[in-house]
Motif scaffolding. Structure first.
Motif, short mmCIF file in Angstrom:
data_model
loop_
_atom_site.label_atom_id
_atom_site.label_comp_id
_atom_site.label_asym_id
_atom_site.label_seq_id
_atom_site.Cartn_x
_atom_site.Cartn_y
_atom_site.Cartn_z
N LEU A 95 7.83 2.15 14.55
CA LEU A 95 6.77 3.11 14.27
C LEU A 95 5.57 2.33 13.73
N ALA A 96 4.39 2.74 14.14
CA ALA A 96 3.18 2.14 13.57
C ALA A 96 2.99 2.64 12.15
N VAL A 97 2.11 1.97 11.41
CA VAL A 97 1.80 2.39 10.03
C VAL A 97 0.29 2.60 9.95
N LEU A 98 -0.09 3.79 9.51
CA LEU A 98 -1.49 4.15 9.33
C LEU A 98 -1.78 4.21 7.84
N ALA A 99 -2.74 3.42 7.39
CA ALA A 99 -3.09 3.37 5.98
C ALA A 99 -4.55 3.75 5.77
N GLU A 100 -4.77 4.68 4.84
CA GLU A 100 -6.13 5.04 4.43
C GLU A 100 -6.37 4.35 3.09
N LEU A 101 -7.38 3.49 3.05
CA LEU A 101 -7.63 2.65 1.89
C LEU A 101 -9.04 2.85 1.36
N GLN A 102 -9.21 2.55 0.07
CA GLN A 102 -10.54 2.60 -0.53
C GLN A 102 -10.80 1.29 -1.25
N LEU A 103 -11.89 0.66 -0.91
CA LEU A 103 -12.24 -0.63 -1.50
C LEU A 103 -12.83 -0.45 -2.89
N PRO A 104 -12.81 -1.52 -3.70
CA PRO A 104 -13.35 -1.42 -5.07
C PRO A 104 -14.81 -0.96 -5.08
N ALA A 150 0.82 -1.21 0.00
CA ALA A 150 0.00 0.00 0.00
C ALA A 150 0.85 1.26 0.00
N ALA A 151 1.99 1.25 0.69
CA ALA A 151 2.85 2.43 0.72
C ALA A 151 3.36 2.77 -0.67
N ASP A 152 3.76 1.76 -1.42
CA ASP A 152 4.21 1.99 -2.80
C ASP A 152 3.06 2.49 -3.66
N ALA A 153 1.90 1.86 -3.52
CA ALA A 153 0.74 2.24 -4.32
C ALA A 153 0.30 3.67 -4.04
N ALA A 154 0.53 4.12 -2.81
CA ALA A 154 0.16 5.49 -2.44
C ALA A 154 1.25 6.50 -2.78
N GLY A 155 2.43 6.01 -3.24
CA GLY A 155 3.55 6.92 -3.52
C GLY A 155 4.12 7.52 -2.26
N ARG A 181 12.10 0.25 6.54
CA ARG A 181 10.66 0.06 6.64
C ARG A 181 10.38 -1.43 6.68
N LEU A 182 10.18 -1.94 7.90
CA LEU A 182 9.91 -3.36 8.10
C LEU A 182 8.41 -3.63 8.21
N ASP A 183 7.65 -2.59 8.46
CA ASP A 183 6.20 -2.74 8.70
C ASP A 183 5.44 -2.29 7.46
N HIS A 184 4.49 -3.11 7.04
CA HIS A 184 3.81 -2.87 5.77
C HIS A 184 2.32 -3.19 5.89
N VAL A 185 1.59 -2.62 4.94
CA VAL A 185 0.20 -3.01 4.70
C VAL A 185 0.15 -3.49 3.25
N VAL A 186 -0.10 -4.76 3.06
CA VAL A 186 -0.18 -5.36 1.72
C VAL A 186 -1.65 -5.65 1.44
N ALA A 229 -4.83 2.64 -2.38
CA ALA A 229 -4.17 3.20 -1.20
C ALA A 229 -4.19 4.71 -1.32
N LEU A 230 -4.94 5.36 -0.45
CA LEU A 230 -5.06 6.81 -0.50
C LEU A 230 -3.86 7.49 0.16
N SER A 231 -3.43 6.95 1.30
CA SER A 231 -2.25 7.47 1.99
C SER A 231 -1.73 6.42 2.95
N VAL A 232 -0.43 6.42 3.15
CA VAL A 232 0.21 5.51 4.10
C VAL A 232 1.31 6.31 4.78
N GLN A 233 1.35 6.28 6.11
CA GLN A 233 2.33 7.08 6.83
C GLN A 233 2.70 6.44 8.16
N PRO A 234 3.90 6.74 8.66
CA PRO A 234 4.31 6.21 9.96
C PRO A 234 3.68 7.01 11.10
#
Length: 335
Positions: free
Chosen positions: A326-335, A280-285, A300-305, A312-317
């Motif tokens: 650090l935790a990872v916060l991901a904002e996602l949008q489903l199909p 998700a981090a890559d997909a969100a740039g 970056r060892l922690d991911h959201v796949v 992936a709208l945004s991904v941030q530590p």
């Protein structure tokens, strides 16, 4: 005669000085080229290991530094240019383009144009249950989190999270709380069903299903073995491969979040997060943000796949007191 002798002596001194200067310049050029080729060799070696994927512990550790290879190869370009080494310059330039090029996609957002429901997911390694549970609950509240994935979940941390009010925010959970680093857990705003522990892993991932606005999701809180010893490195490799095999059985949209103990430069992780899944981090740039160690992050060892159908709208530590990640916060949008 005396003046001729003096002039000859002066010319001899100038000749020696000129010769000494020329010798010094040759030495500096040679030294610059030697250092340049050493940088090229080191960069090429790590870059090659990055491409093939290995389980030898030293190389696994070295690959973490792959994002910094561009600086080494650029230094080689400068050294070769200063020493007028055309072949060396050409090789170093091509290598710099290659090592920088593989990092560029992480800065470029890419994903489907979805119109489905949005959700917020937080994943955090709680450091053997020592992380500040109240801070985690505050993060869930402040960021309107819908799904929480936890690694290194202990029974004591579950108790602390409940005391801090996690059940009021995310009333549904499935956990495998275990001593030290073995446990994981999931909390959700929507009901969790079919909760199960995944077998044959170094740590114990948990999996469950939920439904958000009519869309079925498979959720996993995942923790790969840490490649800290030769034996553990082999287990780490097997954990990532096994998780990918399980992911291939999912029929609905999937989200696998946690501590993968791997970066995007490890071939094993790139294989796990390859189509029909994506990081998700890559997909969100999101770029090259780091999650470990929390004080001065290097990797970056922690991911959201997710399934690649998820946007992936945004991904941030996100910092959580008393956690070494650090935790990872991901904002996602489903199909």
């Amino acid at each position: 005669m005396a003046s001729v002798d003096n002039a000859g002596h002066i010319h001899a001194q100038l000749g020696h000085a000129t010769g000494g200067t020329a010798a010094m310049r040759r030495f500096i050029r040679t030294a610059a080229q030697v250092v340049g080729w050493a940088l090229v060799a080191a960069t090429l070696g790590v870059f090659a290991v990055r491409q093939v994927g290995v389980t030898e512990i030293t190389f696994v550790a070295l690959v973490v530094g792959a994002p910094y290879l561009g600086a080494a190869s650029l230094a080689a370009v400068i050294l070769f240019a200063a020493s007028r080494a055309r072949i060396g310059s050409a090789v170093a330039v091509v290598l710099t383009i290659a090592v920088v090029g593989v990092q560029v996609p992480m800065f470029l957002a890419d994903g489907p144009d979805n119109s489905g429901p949005e959700l917020s997911l937080l994943t955090v390694n709680v450091a053997h249950g020592d992380a500040d549970a109240a801070a985690i609950v505050d993060a869930v509240r402040d960021n309107d989190v819908d799904i929480l994935a936890v690694q290194e979940l202990t029974p004591e941390e579950v108790t602390d999270l409940q005391a801090a009010g996690i059940d009021q925010l995310l009333p549904f959970s499935f956990t495998a709380a275990l001593p030290v680093a073995d446990g994981t857990g999931l909390w959700s705003r929507t009901p969790l069903t079919e909760g199960t522990r995944l077998d044959n892993f170094g740590f114990v991932p948990v999996q469950a299903r939920t439904t958000i606005d009519g869309q079925d999701l498979t959720l996993v809180s995942f923790h790969a073995m840490s490649p800290a010893t030769p034996r553990h490195t082999t287990e780490w490799d097997a954990d990532l491969a096994r998780m990918r095999s399980i992911m291939e059985t999912y029929q609905d949209t999937a989200i696998i979040a946690g501590d993968f103990n791997a970066t995007n430069d490890h071939r094993q992780f790139r294989t796990l997060a390859s189509s029909p899944f994506s990081d998700a981090a890559d997909a969100a740039g999101a770029g090259l943000f780091r999650t470990f160690p929390s004080e001065r992050p290097l990797a970056r060892l922690d991911h959201v796949v997710t399934s690649e159908t998820v946007r992936a709208l945004s991904v941030q530590p996100l910092a959580i007191p008393d956690s070494d990640h650090l935790a990872v916060l991901a904002e996602l949008q489903l199909p």
